[in-house]
Design a protein around this motif. Structure first.
Motif, short mmCIF file in Angstrom:
data_model
loop_
_atom_site.label_atom_id
_atom_site.label_comp_id
_atom_site.label_asym_id
_atom_site.label_seq_id
_atom_site.Cartn_x
_atom_site.Cartn_y
_atom_site.Cartn_z
N ASN A 165 -13.25 -4.30 5.44
CA ASN A 165 -13.24 -2.91 5.60
C ASN A 165 -14.32 -2.23 5.05
O ASN A 165 -14.39 -0.85 5.33
CB ASN A 165 -11.54 -2.16 5.26
CG ASN A 165 -11.56 -2.45 3.73
OD1 ASN A 165 -11.95 -3.26 3.20
ND2 ASN A 165 -10.75 -1.55 3.23
N GLU A 211 -7.04 -8.49 -5.50
CA GLU A 211 -6.37 -7.47 -6.49
C GLU A 211 -5.02 -8.18 -6.90
O GLU A 211 -4.20 -8.37 -5.98
CB GLU A 211 -6.31 -6.10 -6.30
CG GLU A 211 -7.69 -5.43 -6.26
CD GLU A 211 -8.21 -5.28 -7.49
OE1 GLU A 211 -7.68 -4.26 -8.21
OE2 GLU A 211 -9.33 -5.68 -7.93
N LYS A 270 1.57 -10.90 4.88
CA LYS A 270 0.41 -10.47 4.45
C LYS A 270 0.15 -11.18 3.04
O LYS A 270 -0.96 -11.60 2.65
CB LYS A 270 0.41 -8.80 4.26
CG LYS A 270 0.46 -7.94 5.46
CD LYS A 270 0.21 -6.61 4.95
CE LYS A 270 1.40 -5.87 4.23
NZ LYS A 270 1.16 -4.59 3.98
N GLU A 329 -12.30 -6.74 12.35
CA GLU A 329 -10.84 -6.94 11.93
C GLU A 329 -10.61 -8.30 12.93
O GLU A 329 -10.68 -8.27 14.16
CB GLU A 329 -10.10 -5.64 12.70
CG GLU A 329 -10.24 -4.40 11.89
CD GLU A 329 -9.42 -3.24 12.12
OE1 GLU A 329 -8.31 -3.17 11.76
OE2 GLU A 329 -9.68 -2.57 13.08
N ASN A 371 5.59 -7.87 5.03
CA ASN A 371 4.98 -8.04 3.82
C ASN A 371 4.73 -9.43 3.22
O ASN A 371 3.64 -9.67 2.37
CB ASN A 371 6.10 -7.04 2.85
CG ASN A 371 5.92 -5.76 3.03
OD1 ASN A 371 5.04 -5.21 3.64
ND2 ASN A 371 7.02 -5.19 2.54
N GLU A 415 -0.41 -5.06 11.56
CA GLU A 415 -0.50 -4.24 12.84
C GLU A 415 0.47 -4.92 13.66
O GLU A 415 1.42 -5.40 13.65
CB GLU A 415 -1.84 -3.98 13.09
CG GLU A 415 -2.50 -3.08 12.19
CD GLU A 415 -4.08 -2.80 12.29
OE1 GLU A 415 -4.45 -2.74 13.33
OE2 GLU A 415 -4.55 -2.44 11.43
N GLN A 424 -1.86 -7.02 -4.91
CA GLN A 424 -2.24 -6.36 -3.67
C GLN A 424 -2.82 -7.21 -2.74
O GLN A 424 -3.05 -8.44 -2.90
CB GLN A 424 -3.34 -5.42 -4.06
CG GLN A 424 -2.84 -4.50 -5.28
CD GLN A 424 -1.61 -3.76 -4.85
OE1 GLN A 424 -1.52 -3.28 -4.08
NE2 GLN A 424 -0.72 -3.44 -5.96
N ASN A 425 -2.74 -6.87 -1.29
CA ASN A 425 -3.15 -7.48 -0.31
C ASN A 425 -4.66 -7.13 0.04
O ASN A 425 -5.08 -6.80 1.26
CB ASN A 425 -2.26 -7.34 0.94
CG ASN A 425 -1.06 -7.91 0.51
OD1 ASN A 425 -0.79 -9.07 0.24
ND2 ASN A 425 0.17 -7.34 0.82
N ASN A 426 -5.48 -6.77 -1.02
CA ASN A 426 -6.83 -6.42 -0.90
C ASN A 426 -7.55 -6.89 -1.97
O ASN A 426 -6.98 -7.40 -2.82
CB ASN A 426 -6.96 -4.97 -0.63
CG ASN A 426 -6.22 -4.12 -1.69
OD1 ASN A 426 -6.28 -4.63 -2.83
ND2 ASN A 426 -5.61 -2.91 -1.50
N GLY A 427 -8.92 -6.69 -1.89
CA GLY A 427 -9.78 -7.06 -2.99
C GLY A 427 -11.10 -7.18 -2.68
O GLY A 427 -11.58 -6.58 -1.71
N THR A 455 10.37 -5.56 7.88
CA THR A 455 9.19 -5.22 6.87
C THR A 455 9.05 -6.27 5.84
O THR A 455 7.87 -6.43 5.28
CB THR A 455 9.63 -3.93 6.30
OG1 THR A 455 10.19 -3.00 7.27
CG2 THR A 455 8.90 -3.34 5.31
N GLU A 456 10.16 -6.80 5.31
CA GLU A 456 10.06 -7.85 4.29
C GLU A 456 9.28 -8.91 4.76
O GLU A 456 8.18 -9.69 4.31
CB GLU A 456 11.44 -8.36 3.73
CG GLU A 456 12.30 -7.45 3.07
CD GLU A 456 13.59 -7.81 2.75
OE1 GLU A 456 14.17 -7.48 1.58
OE2 GLU A 456 14.21 -8.54 3.47
N VAL A 515 -5.80 -7.03 3.91
CA VAL A 515 -4.97 -7.91 4.84
C VAL A 515 -3.81 -6.69 5.09
O VAL A 515 -3.17 -6.35 4.18
CB VAL A 515 -4.39 -9.07 4.52
CG1 VAL A 515 -3.24 -9.56 5.25
CG2 VAL A 515 -5.36 -10.02 4.08
N ARG A 516 -3.74 -6.38 6.54
CA ARG A 516 -2.77 -5.39 6.84
C ARG A 516 -2.07 -5.95 7.85
O ARG A 516 -2.24 -6.78 8.58
CB ARG A 516 -3.53 -4.13 7.29
CG ARG A 516 -4.31 -4.28 8.31
CD ARG A 516 -5.30 -2.96 7.91
NE ARG A 516 -4.91 -1.72 8.72
CZ ARG A 516 -5.70 -0.75 8.75
NH1 ARG A 516 -6.86 -0.58 8.08
NH2 ARG A 516 -5.32 0.41 9.34
N THR A 555 14.51 -8.50 6.34
CA THR A 555 14.19 -7.62 7.31
C THR A 555 12.66 -7.87 8.01
O THR A 555 12.07 -8.40 7.09
CB THR A 555 14.12 -6.19 6.80
OG1 THR A 555 13.30 -6.25 5.80
CG2 THR A 555 15.39 -6.10 6.05
#
Lengths: 347, 459
Positions: free
Chosen positions: B108, B74, B37, B133, B34, B100, B77-80, B30-31, B97-98, B28
């Motif tokens: 950030n 992390e 990311k 960004e 994800n 958009e 997760q897609n951050n750290g 969304t998948e 990482v997001r 999908t």
């Protein structure tokens, strides 16, 4: 023939009810994935001290949906965000909270304090050369800009440690002007202030307020130049200025050789040393200008300024009465609480 | 009515419920987002020694830096956290990482090292041009390409090595290069390219370098420069820009482009202890001197012509102002305070009350109003921008006892010895043209035996 048409029409209608839909089976798991936000020490502090007790969400990490895209701003440093938030908790939230409890309105802060606080590190530079320092939206969200310069003091080098500390405290108290200002908007949008207020300085509000100095604004009966922009700003600027000029309220500071005023507010030829809080000094020194016709040169207050000074006093009276009667907040008592809080926080 | 019914019937016949469409993706949207990311986060975090880039931004003012990045995500997760370094500082902040309009790398939280290219100030309300960004564009040859989300910039991340993180040599190079600016003049002298030759070199002079910057980045003043250069007598200057220090040398973020040649790179030659121009087709090096390094055409001639048009027909050397007379104030000050002479002036012409006219000379303004002494000189040009003066020995004066004063006052003698020195004076000239056609001549006049002595004047 007519029957054939009817038959065809019915067929078309029937066909329109025919569905090609084929039911797909839903998945067992959600396809929506959320990243768990990174929790640093400041995030934990915010949760413990602001979110849990006051239901306040603080955004200091970059989220461009929280700012206008027409402007270029950056998030604050972690250190400055923490310094601001500690002062926010002690000088802002707790002082209002304690005062409202005494004033018989204990739910005041829980009901009306902004639930979303957005911190921005830089100012928001506007096209007209001004900078935006704060924004309030819908009573729920307040954005504070320029947090990276929060309570910055320009030391000249010759100050004693006590003087430097005093300057810092004054700068911290003044830094909350924006938040008092924005909160003032939330309050007057919730409970209106008297219409008579709008009549006092009617005709003096101007869109060109940025071309007027604060000193000249005083001569017209306004606390700041920005308060000349319109009635609502005038209202909240008075409230915010009262609370951001609260230093030395508990222990007034010595001012040497100030001209003494008579009962009408006219300057006399006598000088005296006076102990005044920042707010009292602001009122005492209101609208003074040098009189070069006197030798030696002395200060004077013109009759027009004096008249506007009296008008300003009547506006202050309305603001303090409104806060006391509508919200249970005694502004003079608030000044004392803020002075106590800043002294305890910075010692 | 009949026609409409026929059309409906035909549409019904030809309508299809065929659902045999082909699935282009097996996931999908969304998948897929994800996964994108997670993939970018993994690539960023898995680089053993992180990433490096040379970033140049800005339009009005060019600025740039050499950055190193080490991303630590992390788990799951897609951050750290991301550690960003330039050759001089290191700072750790957060990233995410997001998704958009693409996969976005978001720095950030405030990063002291990276954010200087992003933060706005009163001079640059939109920031100098950096973006916090960055939209991921593609991976090509192991490099990650991003573009700014709000700003039109590019960021290309290349894998860094362990050696890249040791920036000691860059810091040494910086110190070495910085020391070249301890003289009165520093510039680049080309002997090939941009129309230059050994006989007729091209000289560009740094101004404001390491001193200040107009862009409001006061904490970065050590990294900004401007270059002025001349085409004939026409003065030009580049917009303010920053140096970028890397292991390959120095990059000028605002290259100088003349006659199709580009000057943008300097590299250190440790054998010769020189900073050499590294651009193809150019030969030259950084030069430093306490005397002017650019010989302005006709600078001496212009000086005496311009002074003739001034009210006093001369250059009044200030006895007080350090910015105008520098160390000469130590000599001129006591003369001014004395009883005989107030000012020492480089004169261009003089006429006695009787109408006798003289050419250039040293004019001494008497302490008594209206009195004077004039010492005629011969101006001898040693070059386009160098000259010396020979005194004829005459003293035309109405000041009583001035001859004794000139012969015995030590400060006066020192002043005359310096003005009439045999090596001479070297001139640095900037001619500023204004839209109304007027010109301002800004002169610096250096005492060649000791260039720490100089006069400044603007006419």
């Amino acid at each position: 023939m007519k029957n054939i048409y009817i038959l065809l029409l019915m067929s078309a209608v029937l066909f329109s009810f025919y569905s090609c839909d084929k039911e797909d089976e839903l998945r067992d798991e959600s396809v929506v994935a959320y990243d768990k936000a990174l929790q640093n020490e400041l995030d934990l502090w915010i949760y413990e001290h602001l979110t849990k007790p006051y239901n306040v969400k603080v955004k200091y990490k970059w989220d461009d949906s929280e700012v206008f895209n027409d402007f270029h701003v950056v998030p604050p440093t972690m250190e400055k965000a923490k310094e601001f938030l500690e002062a926010y908790l002690n000088l802002w939230i707790k002082t209002y909270e304690e005062e409202s409890v005494v004033g018989g309105n204990p739910e005041f802060m829980y009901k009306f304090m902004p639930k979303l606080l957005v911190l921005i590190g830089s100012p928001q530079y506007n096209a007209d050369g001004t900078t935006t320092l704060g924004l309030a939206e819908g009573g729920k969200k307040v954005t504070i800009f320029n947090v990276n310069k929060f309570a910055e003091v320009d030391l000249f080098g010759g100050e004693t440690p006590e003087q430097a500390l005093d300057m810092k405290r004054t700068a911290v108290v003044k830094s909350f002007h924006t938040l008092h200002h924005e909160f003032g908007h939330i309050l007057h949008q919730t409970k209106f202030y008297p219409d008579e207020f709008k009549e006092i300085s009617k005709g003096k509000y101007t869109g060109n307020w940025m071309d007027i100095s604060n000193d000249d604004a005083k001569k017209h009966g306004f606390i700041t130049a920005y308060s000349m922009s319109e009635e609502n700003e005038d209202w909240v600027e008075i409230a915010a200025s009262m609370l951001s000029l609260a230093s030395h309220t508990n222990e007034p500071k010595l001012h040497m050789d100030l001209a003494v005023k008579d009962n009408e507010g006219n300057l006399t030829s006598q000088d005296a040393d006076m102990y005044l809080s920042d707010w009292d000094f602001e009122l005492h020194f209101w609208g003074w200008e040098l009189d070069f016709d006197q030798s030696p040169v002395r200060w004077k207050v013109t009759p027009e300024t004096l008249e506007n000074w009296k008008k300003f006093h009547s506006k202050v009276e309305m603001v303090t009465t409104y806060y006391k009667e509508k919200w249970g907040i005694d502004m003079y008592s608030m000044q004392k609480r803020i002075d106590t809080a800043v002294t305890e926080l910075y010692n | 009515m009949k026609k409409i019914l026929y059309i409906l019937l035909i549409l019904g016949i030809f309508s299809s419920c065929d659902q045999e469409f082909e699935e282009v993706f097996d996931q999908t949207p969304t998948e897929r987002k994800n996964e994108a990311k997670a993939e970018l986060t993994k690539v960023l975090a898995n680089a053993e020694h992180g990433w490096k880039t040379v970033m140049v931004v800005g339009d009005k003012i060019k600025a740039g830096d050499f950055f190193l990045f080490k991303f630590v995500a992390e788990e799951g997760q897609n951050n750290g956290e991301v550690t960003v370094a330039n050759p001089f500082d290191t700072s750790t902040s957060e990233f995410e990482v997001r998704s958009e309009n693409g996969t976005v790398l978001n720095f950030n939280t405030y990063n002291e090292v990276f954010y200087w290219l992003v933060t706005p100030n009163g001079w640059e309300p939109g920031g100098v041009g950096g973006d916090l960004e960055l939209v991921y564009v593609k991976e090509e040859n192991g490099k990650l390409h991003f573009r700014g989300k709000a700003k039109e910039i590019e960021l290309v991340l290349e894998k860094a090595s362990a050696d890249d993180w040791d920036t000691t040599t860059i810091q040494e190079d910086f110190t070495n290069f910085r020391a070249r600016f301890n003289t009165n003049f520093t510039g680049i002298r080309l002997t090939k390219g941009m129309g230059a030759s050994e006989e007729k070199p091209f000289v560009a002079v740094f101004f404001d370098a390491f001193i200040t910057n107009k862009a409001g980045y006061s904490e970065k003043k050590d990294f900004f420069y401007g270059i002025k250069y001349w085409i004939g007598e026409q003065r030009n200057e580049t917009a303010e820009a920053s140096f970028i220090f890397t292991k390959d040398g120095i990059t000028l973020t605002n290259p100088l482009v003349i006659e199709g040649d580009t000057l943008s790179k300097l590299s250190y030659n440790s054998d010769l202890d020189t900073w050499e121009v590294a651009n193809e087709g150019l030969e030259g090096e950084v030069v430093s001197s306490d005397l002017p390094i650019h010989s302005h055409p006709n600078a001496t001639d212009h000086l005496f012509e311009v002074l003739k048009k001034t009210y006093n027909k001369g250059w009044y050397f200030s006895p007080w102002s350090a910015s105008w007379s520098g160390k000469f104030t130590e000599i001129l000050g006591p003369i001014y305070d004395g009883p005989v002479i107030n000012y020492v002036v480089l004169g261009t012409e003089f006429a006695t009350p009787e109408g006798v006219e003289y050419g250039p000379g040293i004019y001494l303004k008497g302490s008594v109003w209206g009195t004077y002494a004039y010492l005629p000189v011969e101006v001898i040009k040693n070059g386009e921008s160098e000259f010396r003066m020979e005194w004829t020995g005459e003293i035309i004066s109405d000041i009583e006892g001035v001859e004794d004063f000139i012969a015995t006052d030590s400060n006066m003698q020192q002043m005359l010895d310096m003005l009439l020195n045999e090596t001479g004076w070297s001139l640095a000239l900037d001619i500023h043209d204004y839209p109304d056609g007027s010109k301002i001549y800004s002169y610096e006049m250096y005492y060649m035996p000791d260039p720490s002595y100089r006069f400044y004047g603007s006419f």
